[in-house]
Structures are given as structure tokens and as C-alpha cells.
Design a protein around this motif. Sequence first.
Motif, short mmCIF file in Angstrom:
data_model
loop_
_atom_site.label_atom_id
_atom_site.label_comp_id
_atom_site.label_asym_id
_atom_site.label_seq_id
_atom_site.Cartn_x
_atom_site.Cartn_y
_atom_site.Cartn_z
N ASP A 94 -34.70 -48.37 -9.73
CA ASP A 94 -35.56 -47.28 -10.17
C ASP A 94 -35.01 -45.89 -9.83
O ASP A 94 -35.48 -44.90 -10.40
CB ASP A 94 -36.95 -47.41 -9.56
CG ASP A 94 -37.69 -48.65 -10.07
OD1 ASP A 94 -37.35 -49.12 -11.17
OD2 ASP A 94 -38.58 -49.13 -9.36
N VAL A 95 -34.04 -45.80 -8.94
CA VAL A 95 -33.56 -44.47 -8.54
C VAL A 95 -32.50 -43.93 -9.50
O VAL A 95 -32.16 -42.75 -9.45
CB VAL A 95 -32.98 -44.48 -7.10
CG1 VAL A 95 -34.03 -44.96 -6.11
CG2 VAL A 95 -31.71 -45.32 -7.00
N VAL A 96 -32.00 -44.79 -10.38
CA VAL A 96 -30.94 -44.38 -11.31
C VAL A 96 -31.55 -44.12 -12.69
O VAL A 96 -32.17 -44.99 -13.26
CB VAL A 96 -29.84 -45.45 -11.41
CG1 VAL A 96 -28.72 -44.99 -12.35
CG2 VAL A 96 -29.26 -45.76 -10.03
N PRO A 97 -31.37 -42.89 -13.24
CA PRO A 97 -31.93 -42.56 -14.56
C PRO A 97 -31.34 -43.45 -15.65
O PRO A 97 -30.21 -43.94 -15.54
CB PRO A 97 -31.51 -41.10 -14.76
CG PRO A 97 -31.21 -40.59 -13.40
CD PRO A 97 -30.69 -41.75 -12.63
N GLU A 98 -32.09 -43.65 -16.73
CA GLU A 98 -31.67 -44.52 -17.82
C GLU A 98 -30.34 -44.07 -18.43
O GLU A 98 -29.51 -44.89 -18.80
CB GLU A 98 -32.76 -44.58 -18.90
CG GLU A 98 -34.02 -45.31 -18.48
CD GLU A 98 -33.74 -46.77 -18.16
OE1 GLU A 98 -32.86 -47.38 -18.79
OE2 GLU A 98 -34.42 -47.31 -17.27
N ASP A 99 -30.15 -42.75 -18.58
CA ASP A 99 -28.94 -42.27 -19.25
C ASP A 99 -27.69 -42.61 -18.43
O ASP A 99 -26.61 -42.80 -18.97
CB ASP A 99 -29.01 -40.77 -19.51
CG ASP A 99 -29.17 -39.95 -18.24
OD1 ASP A 99 -29.86 -40.44 -17.32
OD2 ASP A 99 -28.61 -38.85 -18.16
N ILE A 100 -27.83 -42.72 -17.12
CA ILE A 100 -26.69 -43.08 -16.28
C ILE A 100 -26.53 -44.60 -16.22
O ILE A 100 -25.41 -45.11 -16.15
CB ILE A 100 -26.84 -42.48 -14.87
CG1 ILE A 100 -26.76 -40.95 -14.96
CG2 ILE A 100 -25.77 -43.00 -13.92
CD1 ILE A 100 -26.89 -40.24 -13.63
#
Length: 202
Positions: free
Chosen positions: A194-200
Motif C-alpha cells: 500500500d505504500v507504493v503508488p500505482e504509477d510506480i
Amino acid sequence: MEKLPKDRKEASAQPEDEFTSEKRFMLETLDGRDKGNPDALRYQPAALRDDKEIALKAIEGHGRNFEYLSERLRDDKEVAIAAVGKARGAGAYLEYASEKLRNDRDVVRVAVLDGRDGFRYASTEIRKDKEFISDLLSAGAETDLILDMDSELLSDRLFLLHTIAINPFVYGVIPKAMRTDKEIAETAFNRNPDVVPEDIKK
């Protein structure tokens, strides 16, 4: 009725000196109308601001009173710890501690873990100390601590990987250039997706 010895009668008849009288009144005030007053010591005479008993009583009411203490008491470890650990946010009062105490790991630890603030006022030596920073994160320090580290550590890829392994939420506060690093992003994702944004993630 028991008679007091002559020397005790004379002692009991002695009037309080001016400082003792002022100190007694100040302590009573700190337990009364000025209890919890953050500026209780702001305009007090130097002698009262240099009294440890008064200092601890004033800080018991509000940690901000640490700012108004004498230089000697702002170099007193017990007094400093009482101030910076008083409540959430009180760690910021580390700013008013002596240079020696801002380089004291015991004092800084209390400011960061109990006072939840203040790492930016720690000495440069401490803000460069990777082991100490790691210990603080392991003990539950706020991830904003990372922003107050020495700036060189914010570009230390291996150290950032290490801190994210301790607490994946560190990922959200590191520089953007580091967040796009594949290994750093993967480490954070593996600890908490959950800490990593979708675009990354893509």
C-alpha cells in the motif's frame, strides 16, 4: 506545652530571606493560577529561572517553560529530559537545550520517541549517525525523522533501503528520485504494497 529550645525558637522566628519567599510564592503559583502556563517563567527574575525545583515544577505544567530557564539549567540533563518528553510535540523544545545535550543520545531519544519531534535540533553528529537513526525507527519513531537526517543520507541508497526494511512507510517521505529506484520501490512493496503508488508499481 513543650517548650522549644532557645536556638529553635530563634530559628523559627527568623524571617524568610527575599529569595526563599519569592521561591515559595512561585511554587505555590505554579500549583495554582499558573499551573500549565507555557509562559509561567518568561518574565521571572533570573534567580528563579535558575532554580531547579522551580524549573521542574514549571515544566511539569508545560514543557515550553524550558525555553526560559537559565543557561545552566538548559544544560541539565534531568531538566532537559523532563521538558522534551513532556508530551507529543514537546521534543521541539530540544532547540533550547545546550549544545552538549543536543549531542546526547539519551536526550534526543526521549525527544524523538516520547516528545515525537525535535530531531532537526539534534547535533549534526547525531543526524549523521546511521545506527542511531535505525534504532529510533526500530523503536517506533515517526517516519518524518528521515527528513531531518543529514542531507547526505537522503541520497544514500543503501541506507534508505535499510530504513525501508525497518519501516516501509519511510518510502513515502524520501526524495522522489529515490522513490522511483526499482530496488527501493520493490523493497517497500514487499514490506507493504500500500505504500507504493500505482504509477510506480507499473
